[in-house]
Each structure stands twice: as structure tokens, then as C-alpha cells.
Design a protein around this motif. Structure first.
Motif, short mmCIF file in Angstrom:
data_model
loop_
_atom_site.label_atom_id
_atom_site.label_comp_id
_atom_site.label_asym_id
_atom_site.label_seq_id
_atom_site.Cartn_x
_atom_site.Cartn_y
_atom_site.Cartn_z
N ARG A 9 0.82 -1.21 0.00
CA ARG A 9 0.00 0.00 0.00
C ARG A 9 0.85 1.27 0.00
O ARG A 9 0.38 2.33 -0.37
N SER A 10 2.11 1.16 0.42
CA SER A 10 2.98 2.33 0.43
C SER A 10 3.46 2.69 -0.97
O SER A 10 4.01 3.77 -1.18
N GLN A 11 3.28 1.77 -1.93
CA GLN A 11 3.70 2.01 -3.29
C GLN A 11 2.63 2.83 -4.03
O GLN A 11 1.51 3.01 -3.54
N PRO A 12 2.98 3.33 -5.24
CA PRO A 12 1.99 4.10 -6.00
C PRO A 12 0.72 3.29 -6.25
O PRO A 12 0.73 2.06 -6.23
N MET A 13 -0.36 3.99 -6.52
CA MET A 13 -1.64 3.36 -6.79
C MET A 13 -1.53 2.39 -7.97
O MET A 13 -0.79 2.63 -8.92
N SER A 14 -2.24 1.30 -7.89
CA SER A 14 -2.27 0.31 -8.95
C SER A 14 -3.41 0.64 -9.91
O SER A 14 -4.58 0.69 -9.50
N ILE A 15 -3.08 0.87 -11.17
CA ILE A 15 -4.06 1.29 -12.17
C ILE A 15 -4.43 0.10 -13.05
O ILE A 15 -3.57 -0.67 -13.48
N ALA A 16 -5.73 -0.05 -13.34
CA ALA A 16 -6.21 -1.06 -14.28
C ALA A 16 -6.96 -0.35 -15.40
O ALA A 16 -7.92 0.39 -15.14
N LEU A 17 -6.52 -0.56 -16.63
CA LEU A 17 -7.12 0.04 -17.81
C LEU A 17 -7.94 -1.01 -18.54
O LEU A 17 -7.43 -2.10 -18.84
N ILE A 18 -9.19 -0.70 -18.83
CA ILE A 18 -10.04 -1.57 -19.65
C ILE A 18 -10.49 -0.77 -20.86
O ILE A 18 -11.11 0.30 -20.72
N VAL A 19 -10.19 -1.28 -22.04
CA VAL A 19 -10.54 -0.60 -23.29
C VAL A 19 -11.69 -1.36 -23.95
O VAL A 19 -11.62 -2.58 -24.12
N GLY A 20 -12.72 -0.62 -24.33
CA GLY A 20 -13.90 -1.22 -24.93
C GLY A 20 -14.89 -1.66 -23.88
O GLY A 20 -15.24 -2.83 -23.77
N VAL A 21 -15.37 -0.70 -23.09
CA VAL A 21 -16.20 -1.03 -21.93
C VAL A 21 -17.68 -0.91 -22.28
O VAL A 21 -18.12 0.08 -22.86
N GLY A 22 -18.44 -1.94 -21.90
CA GLY A 22 -19.89 -1.95 -22.04
C GLY A 22 -20.50 -2.45 -20.75
O GLY A 22 -19.92 -2.30 -19.67
N ASP A 23 -21.67 -3.08 -20.86
CA ASP A 23 -22.38 -3.51 -19.65
C ASP A 23 -22.29 -5.02 -19.43
O ASP A 23 -23.01 -5.56 -18.60
N GLY A 24 -21.39 -5.70 -20.14
CA GLY A 24 -21.26 -7.14 -19.99
C GLY A 24 -19.98 -7.53 -19.29
O GLY A 24 -19.76 -7.20 -18.11
N LEU A 25 -19.10 -8.23 -20.01
CA LEU A 25 -17.85 -8.71 -19.43
C LEU A 25 -17.01 -7.58 -18.87
O LEU A 25 -16.48 -7.68 -17.76
N SER A 26 -16.86 -6.50 -19.62
CA SER A 26 -15.99 -5.41 -19.16
C SER A 26 -16.52 -4.78 -17.87
O SER A 26 -15.74 -4.36 -17.01
#
Length: 240
Positions: A9-26
Motif C-alpha cells: 500500500r505504500s507504493q503508488p496506486m495500482s491502475i487497471a485500464l479496460i478498453v472497450g467497456v460496455g455492460d457485460g464482461l468489461s
């Protein structure tokens, strides 16, 4: 656990990028990644549809066409503006053009290839540059059975998904030794989405998006001594 999944937790924030987002799997991926404490960046051509998911997950949203180099550059400038490491990047977009080969519109075919394969390259290249600089990360691609076997009257989709699979395999062989995990998930079957479910007499004949998302997280969690570059998912009744 992979280095990307165990940052103190002392490290920088962990970023997750999702490209192509809708209302299903993403959307399922977004919720499960947010529950793990990732700061989400959700990218789509139309971000108006993401308002509820943005509020639910505390995500940052980004509008743009993944097949446009300038738009991808702007997307990653937005990612760079967040104080943290890009731990996960997931590419979902694809485009289908159906019909007999001799009747296909070349412009529509090119557009389908741009969305399914060229956009994946653009996003993956930008993500890999950042992950190589930080020394870790996971890049995942959403594939389809069309990337393993081409179906009649579906040549453009097969072309795009075969290219996507080749990109993932090539990247895995190049980047795994540099501590960047690359995975390709073959989705063999229809996904159960809001407003789209299987008949009552055929339970679990469609893939549940939450269950698929759990497999993506399992890939992210794999120890680097036993990384998968590809995994296939299908309902228990699906023929293959």
C-alpha cells in the motif's frame, strides 16, 4: 501472486485500464478489479453509457476510438496523469462484418480489422512501454473461437481475431522474460449480458460474465514461474 497484484500500500496506486467497456464482461471486470483496490480507467467510444459504472467503481473514464493512434495517445496521457503504476491493461473491442466473401464491403472489412487487431496493437504497445519502464504488469486480450477456427461468411471477424491471437502470442514470447505477463482469453460461446440470457430449459448454456472475469483475475494472479499465455472458456454444453 504476480508482482502487479502484490504492490504494498505504500507504493503508488495500482491502475487497471479496460478498453472497450460496455455492460457485460468489461463491467464485471471493472467491478472485480475495483474491489481489489485498483484505480480504474474505463475507455469507450461513448462514455455516456458508463455513468453508472463510473459512479459505482470510482473510475476515470476516457472517450476515444481505440483504432485511432491519436486517440490512444490521448488515452495514455490520461493514464499517465494518475499517480500510480499501470498494473493491468485489458483490450476487449472487436467488430464483425458478416456475409458471403464476394459481397463484403472492403471499407467495412478494413474497419473491422482496425478495431479488432490494429487497435489492440496500439493499446498493447503503449501499455507495454509503460510496464517495461516500471518492471511489471499484465496485458490481457479478449479473443474468440473465431481466432482459432474461421467460420463461413465471417471472414473479417476471423481475420481480426486470428491477428489478435498472433499479436498476443508474439508479445508473450517477447515480454514474458521481461516480467510482463501477456494473456489471450478465447471466449467460445455467447456471453450472458443484461437483456440477453439463455432459455430456461438450457441453464448455463451461455458464459456468465462474472465467471469470465474471475478467470481474468486468476490469470493476473498467476505466479510468473507458471504463466499461461492463452486459456479457452466455454459453457459445459458448448461443442468444440
Amino acid at each position: 501472486m504476480s508482482p502487479a497484484a502484490t504492490l504494498p500500500r505504500s507504493q503508488p496506486m495500482s491502475i487497471a485500464l479496460i478498453v472497450g467497456v460496455g455492460d457485460g464482461l468489461s463491467a464485471s471486470l471493472a467491478r472485480q478489479l475495483a474491489a481489489r483496490g485498483h484505480h480504474l480507467v474505463l475507455a469507450a467510444r461513448n462514455t455516456d453509457k458508463l455513468a453508472d459504472l463510473e459512479a459505482e467503481t470510482g473510475a476515470t473514464t476516457a472517450a476515444g476510438d481505440a483504432a485511432d493512434p491519436a486517440a490512444v495517445c490521448r488515452l495514455f496521457e490520461q493514464v499517465d496523469g494518475i499517480d500510480g503504476d499501470l498494473a493491468v491493461a485489458i483490450y476487449n473491442p472487436s467488430a464483425r462484418v458478416r456475409g458471403p466473401l464476394v459481397d463484403l464491403d472492403p471499407a467495412e472489412v478494413r474497419r473491422a480489422l482496425d478495431v479488432t487487431a490494429y487497435g489492440a496493437f496500439l493499446v498493447a504497445q503503449a501499455a507495454a512501454r509503460r510496464m517495461l519502464a516500471q518492471g511489471h504488469g499484465t496485458i490481457l486480450f479478449t479473443g474468440a473461437s473465431a481466432g482459432v477456427k474461421g467460420f463461413a461468411q465471417s471472414a473479417p471477424f476471423a481475420m481480426g481475431k486470428f491477428a489478435l491471437r498472433g499479436l498476443a502470442q508474439s508479445m508473450a514470447r517477447e515480454l514474458h522474460p521481461q516480467n510482463i505477463h501477456v494473456g489471450h482469453v478465447v471466449i467460445d460461446g455467447a456471453i450472458r449480458n443484461p437483456g440477453r440470457s439463455e432459455p430456461a430449459d438450457k441453464p448455463d448454456s451461455m458464459l456468465d460474465p462474472d465467471a469470465i472475469a474471475e478467470t481474468y483475475l486468476a490469470l493476473i494472479d498467476q505466479h510468473r514461474s507458471a504463466w499461461s499465455w492463452e486459456i479457452e472458456l466455454r459453457p459445459f454444453v458448448e461443442r468444440f
